[in-house]
Design an enzyme around this catalytic site. Structure first.
Site, PDB file in Angstrom:
ATOM      1  N   THR A  71      15.820   6.167 -54.296  1.00  0.00           N
ATOM      2  CA  THR A  71      15.550   5.604 -55.622  1.00  0.00           C
ATOM      3  C   THR A  71      16.839   5.243 -56.341  1.00  0.00           C
ATOM      4  OG1 THR A  71      13.399   6.665 -55.927  1.00  0.00           O
ATOM      5  CG2 THR A  71      14.649   6.145 -57.918  1.00  0.00           C
ATOM      6  N   ASN A 150       6.180   1.441 -47.283  1.00  0.00           N
ATOM      7  CA  ASN A 150       5.952   2.881 -47.332  1.00  0.00           C
ATOM      8  C   ASN A 150       4.482   3.276 -47.424  1.00  0.00           C
ATOM      9  OD1 ASN A 150       6.197   1.689 -49.986  1.00  0.00           O
ATOM     10  ND2 ASN A 150       6.078   3.744 -50.825  1.00  0.00           N
ATOM     11  N   GLN A 183      12.132   3.829 -45.178  1.00  0.00           N
ATOM     12  CA  GLN A 183      11.117   4.132 -44.165  1.00  0.00           C
ATOM     13  C   GLN A 183      11.447   3.502 -42.812  1.00  0.00           C
ATOM     14  OE1 GLN A 183       8.809   6.269 -44.484  1.00  0.00           O
ATOM     15  NE2 GLN A 183       8.561   6.517 -46.693  1.00  0.00           N
ATOM     16  N   SER A 203      17.514   7.337 -47.446  1.00  0.00           N
ATOM     17  CA  SER A 203      17.225   8.654 -48.019  1.00  0.00           C
ATOM     18  C   SER A 203      17.193   9.697 -46.918  1.00  0.00           C
ATOM     19  CB  SER A 203      15.881   8.628 -48.751  1.00  0.00           C
ATOM     20  OG  SER A 203      15.582   9.894 -49.299  1.00  0.00           O
ATOM     21  N   ALA A 204      17.783  10.868 -47.183  1.00  0.00           N
ATOM     22  CA  ALA A 204      17.880  11.915 -46.162  1.00  0.00           C
ATOM     23  C   ALA A 204      16.562  12.621 -45.886  1.00  0.00           C
ATOM     24  CB  ALA A 204      18.935  12.950 -46.576  1.00  0.00           C
ATOM     25  N   HIS A 205      15.799  12.915 -46.934  1.00  0.00           N
ATOM     26  CA  HIS A 205      14.631  13.778 -46.726  1.00  0.00           C
ATOM     27  C   HIS A 205      13.476  13.087 -46.009  1.00  0.00           C
ATOM     28  CE1 HIS A 205      11.638  12.586 -49.944  1.00  0.00           C
ATOM     29  NE2 HIS A 205      12.710  11.963 -50.385  1.00  0.00           N
ATOM     30  N   THR A 239      29.645  14.739 -59.489  1.00  0.00           N
ATOM     31  CA  THR A 239      30.227  15.533 -58.411  1.00  0.00           C
ATOM     32  C   THR A 239      29.411  15.374 -57.134  1.00  0.00           C
ATOM     33  OG1 THR A 239      31.035  17.146 -60.013  1.00  0.00           O
ATOM     34  CG2 THR A 239      30.893  17.861 -57.712  1.00  0.00           C
ATOM     35  N   CYS A 340       5.711   8.819 -54.866  1.00  0.00           N
ATOM     36  CA  CYS A 340       6.353   8.440 -56.117  1.00  0.00           C
ATOM     37  C   CYS A 340       5.379   7.791 -57.096  1.00  0.00           C
ATOM     38  CB  CYS A 340       7.519   7.489 -55.846  1.00  0.00           C
ATOM     39  SG  CYS A 340       8.891   8.273 -54.972  1.00  0.00           S
TER      40      CYS A 340
END
Length: 391
Positions: A71, A150, A183, A203-205, A239, A340
């Site tokens: 996102t 998606n 995706q 996206s990692a997850h 950070t 989402c």
């Protein structure tokens, strides 16, 4: 009566989030922006992770920027148009992820001209619909099209769209081509450099990595709309998540399919082949159910045009939410669409495809992952059959 089947959990919502497969990584605790030894160690860990991601994606490491996820990556690219002095328009497909769809609405409220690209009945942009959109919006300077939808798993032919865009912009002002790869990465062969896109989100997850970490690929630097402390070369302030970056790198190395179909050789490509076999089994079983309708209807005949990880199906006279809850009672996790957008009953992706309101409300999304088994496919089919007996 539905609880006759054993209530053992079976996860079929990988498109929302994949089970985390990375161990808790002990990255250096220092702030990568600090100049002392602890900070330098954290900075080195971050750059090592960036380098591993770059190798997995076959792109230069200096073109990758860590973000909090897909996102934010989409938003950084999208809202960069507000820094441009030209009055160029931003256009996107009608079936984009909500982060793009709602971002477009915000940009329009801020006075920037926008436009939408129509999709075909399968939910993808093709060369014809894009050409028509560019004829309508001759001032388009930023285009966003996702690679794998998606909700339906429809795979868009990105290189064909690139050719249309580059031909259209030849001799004119350049057009920025952004691609949502959330995706696609780890699910279909992706070649960012060959596709010649200007930016992309990851996206990692979605591939077994930790939440709260993602990547933005930029072929050239962007002038961003909002800034922070100057981290990530000023592209994304805040950070850096060094542990998350290391986790993302691990998953990309394990699952990324960056080669063409003709070059498939490694373990992740074998996973892709097995996923296709499992999905054929599921589709065959669903097609044998009188009350089941695949969305889109041509899904069963056009296997190569869809990801073997996402499937949309509807069941006559059973609202999608009811089917999802009934299956959950039997131990099967499915969804009614994008996580989402779960708070909204509307299905804008299916609406854009021309799907009837009745089918929209009856649709559920089934998505698998690398650890899904053929036995689980059979059990899911049995569970759906059981639900349909009583609903």
């Amino acid at each position: 009566m539905l609880n006759k089947l054993p209530v053992k959990r079976h996860y079929f919502d990988w498109a929302a989030s994949a089970p985390c497969e990375t161990p808790r990584l002990c990255a250096p605790f220092g702030n990568p922006s600090s100049l002392h030894s602890e900070g330098r160690a954290a900075k080195q860990s971050l750059e090592d992770a960036r380098g591993h991601c770059a190798v997995a994606l076959n792109v230069p490491p200096e073109k990758l920027f860590f973000t909090s996820g897909g996102t934010e990556s989409n938003s950084i690219a999208l809202f960069s148009v507000l820094t441009r002095k030209s009055s160029g328009r931003i256009i996107s497909s009608l079936t984009e992820h909500s982060s793009v769809r709602e971002g477009m609405a915000s940009i329009e409220k801020m006075g920037k001209p926008v436009g939408r690209i129509a999709v075909d009945s399968s939910g993808r942009v093709n060369a014809q619909t894009l050409t028509k959109a560019l004829a309508q919006y001759s001032d388009a300077r930023f285009i966003s099209v996702m690679s794998v939808n998606n909700e339906t798993g429809a795979v868009t032919d990105i290189p064909s769209l690139r050719d249309v865009i580059r031909n259209q912009s030849a001799g004119n002002a350049p057009v920025h081509f952004h691609c949502d790869l959330v995706q696609a990465i780890g699910k279909i062969p992706v070649n960012i450099m060959d596709w010649d896109i200007d930016s992309a989100s990851i996206s990692a997850h979605k591939i077994g990595g930790p939440r709260g970490i993602g990547l933005l690929y930029l072929r050239r630097p962007l002038e961003i709309f909002y800034s922070g402390g100057g981290q990530e070369k000023g592209i994304r302030g805040g950070t850096e998540n060094t542990g998350g970056a290391a986790g993302l790198a691990c998953c990309l190395e394990k699952y990324s399919l960056s080669k063409t179909k003709e070059q498939i050789t490694n373990d992740s490509d074998e996973q892709y082949a097995r996923a296709k076999t499992r999905w054929k089994r599921l589709i065959s079983g669903l097609c044998g159910m009188k009350r089941c309708v695949l969305i889109p209807a041509e899904r069963a005949e056009c296997e190569d045009q869809f990801s073997p990880y996402i499937l949309q199906a509807a069941f006559s006279y059973v609202p999608g939410e009811v089917m999802a809850r009934a299956l959950d009672d039997l131990g099967f996790a499915v969804s009614t669409g994008s996580a989402c957008s779960s708070s909204s009953p509307q299905r804008p992706v299916l609406l854009a495809m021309g799907v009837s309101e009745k089918l929209q409300m009856e649709g559920i999304r089934i998505s698998q992952g690398w650890s899904t088994t053929e036995e689980e496919i059979d059990l899911l089919l049995e569970a759906i059959t059981e639900v349909l007996k009583f609903l």
